[in-house]
Design a protein around this motif. Structure first.
Motif, PDB file in Angstrom:
ATOM      1  N   LEU A 499      42.450  31.488   1.082  1.00  0.00           N
ATOM      2  CA  LEU A 499      41.493  30.506   1.580  1.00  0.00           C
ATOM      3  C   LEU A 499      40.098  30.724   1.035  1.00  0.00           C
ATOM      4  O   LEU A 499      39.247  29.834   1.145  1.00  0.00           O
ATOM      5  N   THR A 500      39.829  31.884   0.466  1.00  0.00           N
ATOM      6  CA  THR A 500      38.497  32.178  -0.066  1.00  0.00           C
ATOM      7  C   THR A 500      38.334  31.702  -1.500  1.00  0.00           C
ATOM      8  O   THR A 500      37.378  32.101  -2.169  1.00  0.00           O
ATOM      9  N   TRP A 505      41.920  26.893  -0.626  1.00  0.00           N
ATOM     10  CA  TRP A 505      41.443  26.139   0.538  1.00  0.00           C
ATOM     11  C   TRP A 505      41.885  24.678   0.467  1.00  0.00           C
ATOM     12  O   TRP A 505      42.310  24.100   1.471  1.00  0.00           O
ATOM     13  N   ARG A 506      41.801  24.074  -0.718  1.00  0.00           N
ATOM     14  CA  ARG A 506      42.242  22.680  -0.833  1.00  0.00           C
ATOM     15  C   ARG A 506      43.742  22.551  -0.593  1.00  0.00           C
ATOM     16  O   ARG A 506      44.197  21.556  -0.024  1.00  0.00           O
ATOM     17  N   PHE A 508      45.408  24.441   1.444  1.00  0.00           N
ATOM     18  CA  PHE A 508      45.544  24.572   2.899  1.00  0.00           C
ATOM     19  C   PHE A 508      45.219  23.265   3.615  1.00  0.00           C
ATOM     20  O   PHE A 508      45.837  22.907   4.606  1.00  0.00           O
ATOM     21  N   THR A 593      39.272  28.214  10.853  1.00  0.00           N
ATOM     22  CA  THR A 593      39.907  27.450   9.780  1.00  0.00           C
ATOM     23  C   THR A 593      40.254  26.035  10.229  1.00  0.00           C
ATOM     24  O   THR A 593      40.175  25.090   9.434  1.00  0.00           O
ATOM     25  N   LYS A 597      38.978  22.785   8.377  1.00  0.00           N
ATOM     26  CA  LYS A 597      39.939  21.787   7.909  1.00  0.00           C
ATOM     27  C   LYS A 597      39.605  20.407   8.456  1.00  0.00           C
ATOM     28  O   LYS A 597      39.680  19.400   7.740  1.00  0.00           O
ATOM     29  N   GLU A 600      36.502  19.021   6.595  1.00  0.00           N
ATOM     30  CA  GLU A 600      36.799  18.578   5.222  1.00  0.00           C
ATOM     31  C   GLU A 600      37.646  17.316   5.217  1.00  0.00           C
ATOM     32  O   GLU A 600      37.437  16.423   4.387  1.00  0.00           O
ATOM     33  N   TYR A 618      34.313  28.901   2.607  1.00  0.00           N
ATOM     34  CA  TYR A 618      34.939  29.879   3.500  1.00  0.00           C
ATOM     35  C   TYR A 618      34.979  31.233   2.803  1.00  0.00           C
ATOM     36  O   TYR A 618      35.539  31.372   1.705  1.00  0.00           O
ATOM     37  N   PHE A 637      33.890  31.861  -4.371  1.00  0.00           N
ATOM     38  CA  PHE A 637      34.464  30.636  -3.823  1.00  0.00           C
ATOM     39  C   PHE A 637      34.178  29.454  -4.738  1.00  0.00           C
ATOM     40  O   PHE A 637      35.012  28.548  -4.880  1.00  0.00           O
TER      41      PHE A 637
END
Length: 759
Positions: A499-500, A505-506, A508, A593, A597, A600, A618, A637
């Protein structure tokens, strides 16, 4: 017999003021004019009286596949300043277009890429600095005033007197005032504006047809070169550059006789006395402006225009009453006439909206609206829903392929009506195609393929996976993410999502996971051994990915975080933040998170074309991290190329610059307890100052999460008191297991076994 001159004098005397030998339109207008003197309603403030109307635009546009046609011009004008607050060019005007016009009226017009900076609001006669202090959206706005309507005057057109447009005006608090039938002079300002668009703009555009057949040139169809989108951009730019800066004969001032003001100058003068209050519309507000209908929620879902919509969120509401007795206990459903892929149902019990998808969305690859559906359904009156969906897909496919397919074989020829319907459908469809949903398996007799039926995760629309929270207008994401795989061997790699990193992250945020099909015992025992093992492993893997429980604490964190994001948008310094603290294993990272989420997903839904935006950052704090290590986490990131010789100042400047360009709105810092948070020590002070520096330089809301942060010393000392004053505290509590949870765990263990449940 009188002489010829006497006859002409008599005819002139009888025809004076009646336009006997002129245009028939003028004679009809004069015949409908009432007797007596005309009155006039004065307007002394922007938005006090506004008028809206639509008319066919005298320009031919190129729709699709070479099809040319005329479109409508729907506009709104402010009587006090003569400002055209919004104008749209839909292929066919519907009530939803008028509602969208209201939304554009209260929203600043953004500067389009490639436009001259002379058209920016900061370069115009408008009071930019004073408006910017009130509404931060003016920063990159074009020189078009934002007017909040108080009263809207409309004619008797079915678009404007429709129930949907009346409901939109009522939702925004606008007085609705219709004029008498065939009384164009009662809204003469908008009538004159539409005529001025034809004489000042349309006649200079390629494909101009003239306002009647007498003024149309030869082969004008061959001159249509602009698409609907391109012509809309030209019209918007002309309104900002020409109309708003052109002196108007009706904008005089008794203090300055003989001088005519432009709409921008008149707005700047009146706004000083009337004032300005910004109106920000959320995503739910746009759903409110869509047309609405009332339906019952049956076992199969909701049916609208012979189309069935359903979703798992309807399970507790099926065969239930809404509680609205004025509408026979039916449920309120909002739909988009230009997109039949989904509808939105109002949850009258808990509040918020439920997104319902079309049952046969997987049959049609291209998006379409009500126009194509109604045209196909009229041609097949006795067809089923599946047959109509296939016919629409075939119509759009043949219209896209042209007279022959890829193999050179002649395809069925489309009629002129079919080509026009397909062209108008594509001109009014969403810009991005909606991913098709997988088709369910029709029969259990066929051998299930674990790769196709169980292992492939659905790539859904992340914006559609928002669910309303109880007792509030907030929303959160309630589905877990999982990678799908198209590998033929079926060996999908569902490695740990980092996630970092931006890609992790995208992934997720965007990817969704569906439960594998539960096979009957007869089908399961008939599988080959390798496929049976793969099926069992896939079900165990599914149960190992636990869903996120909407605990009150998680809902509180998401609601508080979204509220702080809204409040910090207009803050230049001293932004407030959120701190999530609690014992270990209580779901602090999960809450953080889920907040990120949700933020975003909402950002992607509101800005579908801003693919380069990074609304969230994140990072996690390593044990005994130094200030430079924290700065490097931010740089990692963003995938910034940072050399080893770079100092912390260089890294921080690069990170803050990228954050502003990427429109970062939320910064999530996890594992904060790993810092030496004793702010009275040098190491702790440097780490605290680094985080404070990023929060001040980055125009975003900061959220921290860690184990028992109030006992680590982060909030002690002078610096700690400043942190405590700016951050809200969201303590986390563990969920105590009870009999219900024990039964759920035992049931999960039985379903996770290698032997499937009986049919």
């Amino acid at each position: 017999m009188p002489s010829q001159r006497s006859l002409y004098r008599l005819l002139e005397k009888l025809a004076v003021g009646k336009h006997t030998t002129g245009s028939a339109r003028t004679r009809r207008s004069l015949a409908d004019r009432p007797d007596g003197p005309f009155g006039e309603a004065d307007a002394w403030a922007p938005g006090e009286v506004m008028q809206i109307d639509c008319t066919p635009l005298d320009v031919l546009v190129r729709l699709d596949d070479g099809v040319t046609g005329r479109i409508d011009l729907t506009g709104m004008i402010d009587v006090a300043t003569r400002t055209v607050t919004a104008a749209v060019l839909p292929p066919t005007t519907k009530s939803v277009d008028a509602s969208v016009l209201l939304a554009r009226t209260v929203t600043p017009e953004p500067m389009r890429p490639g436009c001259s900076q002379a058209l920016a609001m900061s370069r115009s006669a408008l009071p930019f600095e004073r408006l910017l202090d009130i509404d931060a959206r003016m920063q990159h706005a074009a020189a078009r005033p934002v007017v909040i309507p108080e009263t809207i005057v409309v004619d008797q057109g079915k678009v404007f007197i429709s129930r949907n447009f009346r409901a939109s005006c009522n939702f925004l608090g606008i007085n609705f005032q219709p004029v008498h039938d065939a009384s164009g002079w009662e809204k003469g300002h908008i009538e004159r504006m539409l005529g001025s668009v034809g004489t000042l703009f349309a006649q200079f555009v390629a494909g101009y047809t003239g306002f009647n057949a007498e003024r149309r040139g030869r082969h004008v169809e061959q001159q249509a070169v602009w698409s609907v989108t391109e012509l809309q951009e030209l019209l918007d730019e002309w309104l900002v550059a020409a109309w708003q800066n052109r002196p108007h004969d009706g904008l005089g001032d008794p203090v300055h006789p003989g001088r005519m003001f432009s709409p921008n100058e008149k707005y700047a003068a009146l706004i000083e006395t009337a004032g300005y209050v910004p109106v920000a519309l959320s995503a739910d507000d746009y759903v409110e402006l869509l047309p609405a209908t009332r339906r019952a929620i049956n076992a199969y879902g909701v049916k609208i225009s012979h189309r069935t919509y359903h979703d798992k969120a309807l399970n507790p509401l099926r065969h239930q009453r809404s509680g609205v007795t004025d509408h026979r206990d039916l449920w309120e459903i909002h739909y988009d006439p230009y997109d039949v892929s989904r509808v939105w149902g109002r949850n009258h019990w808990k509040g918020g909206w439920l997104t319902l998808f079309w049952r046969h969305l997987h049959r049609v690859a291209a998006p379409f609206g009500e126009l194509a559906w109604d045209h196909t359904h009229r041609a097949l009156p006795g067809a089923t829903e599946e047959e109509v969906a296939d016919a629409v897909a075939d119509l759009l496919k043949r219209a896209h392929q042209g007279p022959s397919d890829s193999e050179g074989k002649a395809s069925a020829k489309l009629s002129r009506r079919d080509r026009r319907v397909a062209a108008r459908t594509k001109a009014s469809s969403p810009a991005a195609p909606i991913p098709p949903r997988p088709a369910p398996r029709d029969s259990i007799d066929e051998e299930p393929d674990p790769v196709r039926n169980n292992s492939s995760g659905r790539q859904g629309d992340s914006a559609a996976d928002l669910r309303p929270l109880r007792r509030g207008g907030q929303a959160m994401v309630t589905r877990t993410a999982r990678h799908g795989s198209d590998d033929e061997s079926g060996d999908a790699d569902y490695g740990h999502l980092q996630l970092t990193t931006p890609d992790g992250w995208r992934g997720f945020v965007a990817e969704m996971h569906t439960a594998p099909n539960l096979l009957p015992t007869a089908v399961w025992t008939g599988l080959a051994e390798d496929k049976r093992d793969y099926y069992d492993d896939d079900r165990i893997d599914h149960h190992s990915r636990l869903l996120v429980v909407q605990t009150p604490t998680i809902r509180q964190v998401i609601a508080s975080g979204r509220r702080l994001v809204q409040l910090n948008r207009n803050a230049h310094s001293g932004r407030c933040g959120l701190m999530v603290s609690g014992p270990a294993g209580t779901g602090k990272t999960t809450a953080l998170t889920q907040l990120g989420k949700t933020v975003e997903v909402i950002h992607r839904r509101r800005h579908p074309h801003a693919a380069d935006d990074i609304p969230l950052v994140y990072i996690t704090i390593a044990p005994a991290a130094t200030p430079k290590m924290i700065a490097m986490e931010f740089a990692r990131f963003f995938d910034l190329p940072i050399s080893r010789r770079a100092n912390i100042t260089d890294i921080a400047d690069a990170v803050c610059g990228v954050s502003r360009d990427a429109r970062v709105t939320l910064v999530a810092v996890d594992e904060l307890h790993n810092l030496n948070t004793r702010t009275r020590t040098r190491a702790g002070a440097d780490a605290s100052d680094t985080l404070k520096y990023f929060s001040e330089r980055t125009p975003a809301t900061c959220t921290y999460a860690g184990t028992s942060l109030e006992r680590t010393g982060l909030l002690s000392g002078t610096r700690g008191e400043q942190i405590a004053g700016r951050f809200e505290h969201g303590p986390h509590r563990s969920v105590q297991p009870g009999p219900t949870m024990d039964r759920a765990h035992r049931r999960l263990g039985r379903q996770s076994a290698t032997t499937p449940a009986p049919a």
